[in-house]
Design a protein around this motif. Structure first.
Motif, PDB file in Angstrom:
ATOM      1  N   GLN A 149     -11.457  -1.973   8.584  1.00 54.23           N
ATOM      2  CA  GLN A 149     -12.154  -1.986   9.658  1.00 54.23           C
ATOM      3  C   GLN A 149     -12.370  -3.240  10.475  1.00 54.23           C
ATOM      4  OE1 GLN A 149     -13.443  -1.253   6.713  1.00 54.23           O
ATOM      5  NE2 GLN A 149     -14.141   0.785   6.533  1.00 54.23           N
ATOM      6  N   ASN A 150     -12.116  -4.296   9.795  1.00 52.58           N
ATOM      7  CA  ASN A 150     -12.347  -5.786  10.536  1.00 52.58           C
ATOM      8  C   ASN A 150     -10.988  -6.066  11.437  1.00 52.58           C
ATOM      9  OD1 ASN A 150     -15.045  -5.985   9.349  1.00 52.58           O
ATOM     10  ND2 ASN A 150     -13.986  -6.970   7.408  1.00 52.58           N
ATOM     11  N   VAL A 151     -10.203  -5.413  11.329  1.00 47.63           N
ATOM     12  CA  VAL A 151      -8.994  -5.685  12.284  1.00 47.63           C
ATOM     13  C   VAL A 151      -9.131  -5.309  13.477  1.00 47.63           C
ATOM     14  CG1 VAL A 151      -6.577  -5.137  12.478  1.00 47.63           C
ATOM     15  CG2 VAL A 151      -7.336  -5.079  10.042  1.00 47.63           C
ATOM     16  N   SER A 152      -8.833  -6.286  14.320  1.00 49.44           N
ATOM     17  CA  SER A 152      -9.044  -6.099  15.672  1.00 49.44           C
ATOM     18  C   SER A 152      -7.922  -5.138  16.362  1.00 49.44           C
ATOM     19  CB  SER A 152      -8.778  -7.631  16.595  1.00 49.44           C
ATOM     20  OG  SER A 152      -9.799  -8.395  16.294  1.00 49.44           O
ATOM     21  N   GLY A 153      -8.374  -4.288  17.153  1.00 47.34           N
ATOM     22  CA  GLY A 153      -7.531  -3.374  17.932  1.00 47.34           C
ATOM     23  C   GLY A 153      -6.202  -3.713  18.187  1.00 47.34           C
ATOM     24  N   TYR A 154      -6.029  -5.016  18.833  1.00 42.85           N
ATOM     25  CA  TYR A 154      -4.744  -5.551  19.375  1.00 42.85           C
ATOM     26  C   TYR A 154      -3.789  -5.733  18.179  1.00 42.85           C
ATOM     27  CZ  TYR A 154      -5.560 -10.366  18.249  1.00 42.85           C
ATOM     28  OH  TYR A 154      -5.956 -11.593  17.324  1.00 42.85           O
ATOM     29  N   ALA A 155      -4.367  -6.143  16.869  1.00 46.77           N
ATOM     30  CA  ALA A 155      -3.466  -6.570  15.993  1.00 46.77           C
ATOM     31  C   ALA A 155      -3.110  -5.486  14.936  1.00 46.77           C
ATOM     32  CB  ALA A 155      -4.386  -7.552  15.123  1.00 46.77           C
ATOM     33  N   ILE A 156      -3.572  -4.238  15.323  1.00 48.06           N
ATOM     34  CA  ILE A 156      -3.464  -3.198  14.338  1.00 48.06           C
ATOM     35  C   ILE A 156      -1.795  -2.917  14.083  1.00 48.06           C
ATOM     36  CG2 ILE A 156      -3.442  -0.635  14.001  1.00 48.06           C
ATOM     37  CD1 ILE A 156      -6.311  -0.801  15.154  1.00 48.06           C
ATOM     38  N   PRO A 157      -1.010  -2.917  15.104  1.00 48.48           N
ATOM     39  CA  PRO A 157       0.712  -2.921  14.806  1.00 48.48           C
ATOM     40  C   PRO A 157       0.985  -4.046  14.198  1.00 48.48           C
ATOM     41  CG  PRO A 157      -0.261  -2.570  17.452  1.00 48.48           C
ATOM     42  CD  PRO A 157      -1.276  -2.839  16.539  1.00 48.48           C
ATOM     43  N   MET A 158       0.641  -4.990  14.338  1.00 46.52           N
ATOM     44  CA  MET A 158       0.926  -6.283  13.750  1.00 46.52           C
ATOM     45  C   MET A 158       0.530  -6.173  12.334  1.00 46.52           C
ATOM     46  SD  MET A 158       0.197  -8.977  16.418  1.00 46.52           S
ATOM     47  CE  MET A 158      -0.422  -8.203  17.844  1.00 46.52           C
ATOM     48  N   VAL A 159      -0.709  -5.929  11.896  1.00 44.70           N
ATOM     49  CA  VAL A 159      -1.181  -5.764  10.585  1.00 44.70           C
ATOM     50  C   VAL A 159      -0.582  -4.768   9.584  1.00 44.70           C
ATOM     51  CG1 VAL A 159      -3.270  -5.535   9.385  1.00 44.70           C
ATOM     52  CG2 VAL A 159      -3.322  -7.258  11.289  1.00 44.70           C
ATOM     53  N   ASN A 160      -0.452  -3.792  10.451  1.00 46.34           N
ATOM     54  CA  ASN A 160       0.093  -2.549  10.004  1.00 46.34           C
ATOM     55  C   ASN A 160       1.580  -2.645   9.214  1.00 46.34           C
ATOM     56  OD1 ASN A 160      -0.210   0.079   8.745  1.00 46.34           O
ATOM     57  ND2 ASN A 160       0.675   0.997  10.507  1.00 46.34           N
ATOM     58  N   TRP A 161       2.287  -3.486  10.295  1.00 46.46           N
ATOM     59  CA  TRP A 161       3.772  -3.747   9.908  1.00 46.46           C
ATOM     60  C   TRP A 161       3.686  -4.924   8.572  1.00 46.46           C
ATOM     61  CZ3 TRP A 161       6.284  -8.679  10.581  1.00 46.46           C
ATOM     62  CH2 TRP A 161       7.562  -8.490  10.356  1.00 46.46           C
ATOM     63  N   GLY A 162       2.610  -5.946   8.628  1.00 50.60           N
ATOM     64  CA  GLY A 162       2.648  -6.576   7.726  1.00 50.60           C
ATOM     65  C   GLY A 162       2.547  -6.361   6.420  1.00 50.60           C
ATOM     66  N   VAL A 163       1.415  -5.408   6.430  1.00 50.56           N
ATOM     67  CA  VAL A 163       0.973  -4.417   4.977  1.00 50.56           C
ATOM     68  C   VAL A 163       2.231  -3.793   4.773  1.00 50.56           C
ATOM     69  CG1 VAL A 163      -0.469  -2.982   4.063  1.00 50.56           C
ATOM     70  CG2 VAL A 163      -1.459  -4.644   5.558  1.00 50.56           C
ATOM     71  N   GLU A 164       2.882  -2.784   5.527  1.00 56.84           N
ATOM     72  CA  GLU A 164       3.782  -2.090   5.023  1.00 56.84           C
ATOM     73  C   GLU A 164       5.269  -2.982   4.437  1.00 56.84           C
ATOM     74  OE1 GLU A 164       6.663   0.925   7.196  1.00 56.84           O
ATOM     75  OE2 GLU A 164       4.731   1.533   6.916  1.00 56.84           O
ATOM     76  N   LYS A 165       5.459  -4.065   5.075  1.00 51.88           N
ATOM     77  CA  LYS A 165       6.429  -4.871   4.515  1.00 51.88           C
ATOM     78  C   LYS A 165       6.373  -5.627   3.446  1.00 51.88           C
ATOM     79  CE  LYS A 165       9.316  -3.263   7.778  1.00 51.88           C
ATOM     80  NZ  LYS A 165      10.199  -2.067   7.078  1.00 51.88           N
ATOM     81  N   GLY A 166       4.829  -5.808   2.997  1.00 49.18           N
ATOM     82  CA  GLY A 166       4.590  -6.569   1.782  1.00 49.18           C
ATOM     83  C   GLY A 166       4.156  -7.975   2.220  1.00 49.18           C
ATOM     84  N   LEU A 167       4.138  -8.124   3.296  1.00 48.96           N
ATOM     85  CA  LEU A 167       3.816  -9.763   3.823  1.00 48.96           C
ATOM     86  C   LEU A 167       2.368 -10.107   3.732  1.00 48.96           C
ATOM     87  CD1 LEU A 167       5.897  -9.782   7.174  1.00 48.96           C
ATOM     88  CD2 LEU A 167       6.478 -10.401   4.808  1.00 48.96           C
ATOM     89  N   ILE A 168       1.429  -9.255   3.805  1.00 47.80           N
ATOM     90  CA  ILE A 168       0.303  -9.423   3.867  1.00 47.80           C
ATOM     91  C   ILE A 168      -0.777  -8.254   2.913  1.00 47.80           C
ATOM     92  CG2 ILE A 168       0.036 -11.091   5.779  1.00 47.80           C
ATOM     93  CD1 ILE A 168      -1.433  -8.483   7.174  1.00 47.80           C
ATOM     94  N   GLY A 169      -1.817  -8.367   2.414  1.00 44.77           N
ATOM     95  CA  GLY A 169      -2.462  -7.613   1.797  1.00 44.77           C
ATOM     96  C   GLY A 169      -1.851  -7.080   0.334  1.00 44.77           C
ATOM     97  N   VAL A 170      -1.047  -7.711  -0.213  1.00 42.50           N
ATOM     98  CA  VAL A 170      -0.453  -7.208  -1.367  1.00 42.50           C
ATOM     99  C   VAL A 170      -1.295  -7.452  -2.362  1.00 42.50           C
ATOM    100  CG1 VAL A 170       1.636  -7.604  -3.028  1.00 42.50           C
ATOM    101  CG2 VAL A 170       1.799  -8.282  -0.748  1.00 42.50           C
ATOM    102  N   ASN A 171      -1.595  -6.056  -2.970  1.00 45.57           N
ATOM    103  CA  ASN A 171      -2.653  -5.903  -3.969  1.00 45.57           C
ATOM    104  C   ASN A 171      -4.214  -6.606  -3.758  1.00 45.57           C
ATOM    105  OD1 ASN A 171      -0.674  -4.704  -5.599  1.00 45.57           O
ATOM    106  ND2 ASN A 171       0.057  -6.803  -6.390  1.00 45.57           N
ATOM    107  N   SER A 172      -4.406  -6.750  -2.471  1.00 43.04           N
ATOM    108  CA  SER A 172      -5.722  -7.092  -2.391  1.00 43.04           C
ATOM    109  C   SER A 172      -6.231  -6.732  -0.722  1.00 43.04           C
ATOM    110  CB  SER A 172      -5.826  -8.638  -2.320  1.00 43.04           C
ATOM    111  OG  SER A 172      -4.795  -9.175  -1.157  1.00 43.04           O
ATOM    112  N   ASN A 173      -7.251  -7.373  -0.415  1.00 41.47           N
ATOM    113  CA  ASN A 173      -7.661  -6.916   1.130  1.00 41.47           C
ATOM    114  C   ASN A 173      -6.908  -7.897   2.051  1.00 41.47           C
ATOM    115  OD1 ASN A 173      -9.943  -5.414   0.357  1.00 41.47           O
ATOM    116  ND2 ASN A 173     -11.201  -6.779  -0.082  1.00 41.47           N
TER     117      ASN A 173
END
Length: 77
Positions: A30-54
């Motif tokens: 919920q803390n992800v800014s609206g403009y960043a959702i596509p970037m964060v979603n891509w990063g999480v799905e590709k395993g760049l960020i949020g791996v086994n954590s918040n």
């Protein structure tokens, strides 16, 4: 994440994601800014960020975290 995402896009990498809500599997999504959702979603799905954590979108990025993200991205190339 914006820099990596923009670079990936500029070199013709596919930045689409298979699920529109990959990032919502993290407790702090919920803390992800609206403009960043596509970037964060891509990063999480590709395993760049949020791996086994918040995702920790409001925290400052440490040098070690930045190096880890860059290394994971370079391994994708």
């Amino acid at each position: 994440m914006k820099m990596i995402y923009s670079y990936a896009k500029s070199i013709g990498m596919d930045v689409s994601v298979s699920s529109a809500a990959s990032y919502k599997n993290r407790a702090d999504w919920q803390n992800v800014s609206g403009y960043a959702i596509p970037m964060v979603n891509w990063g999480v799905e590709k395993g760049l960020i949020g791996v086994n954590s918040n995702i920790n979108p409001k925290d400052n990025l440490t040098r070690a975290e930045a190096a880890t993200i860059i290394k994971r991205f370079m391994d994708m190339l």
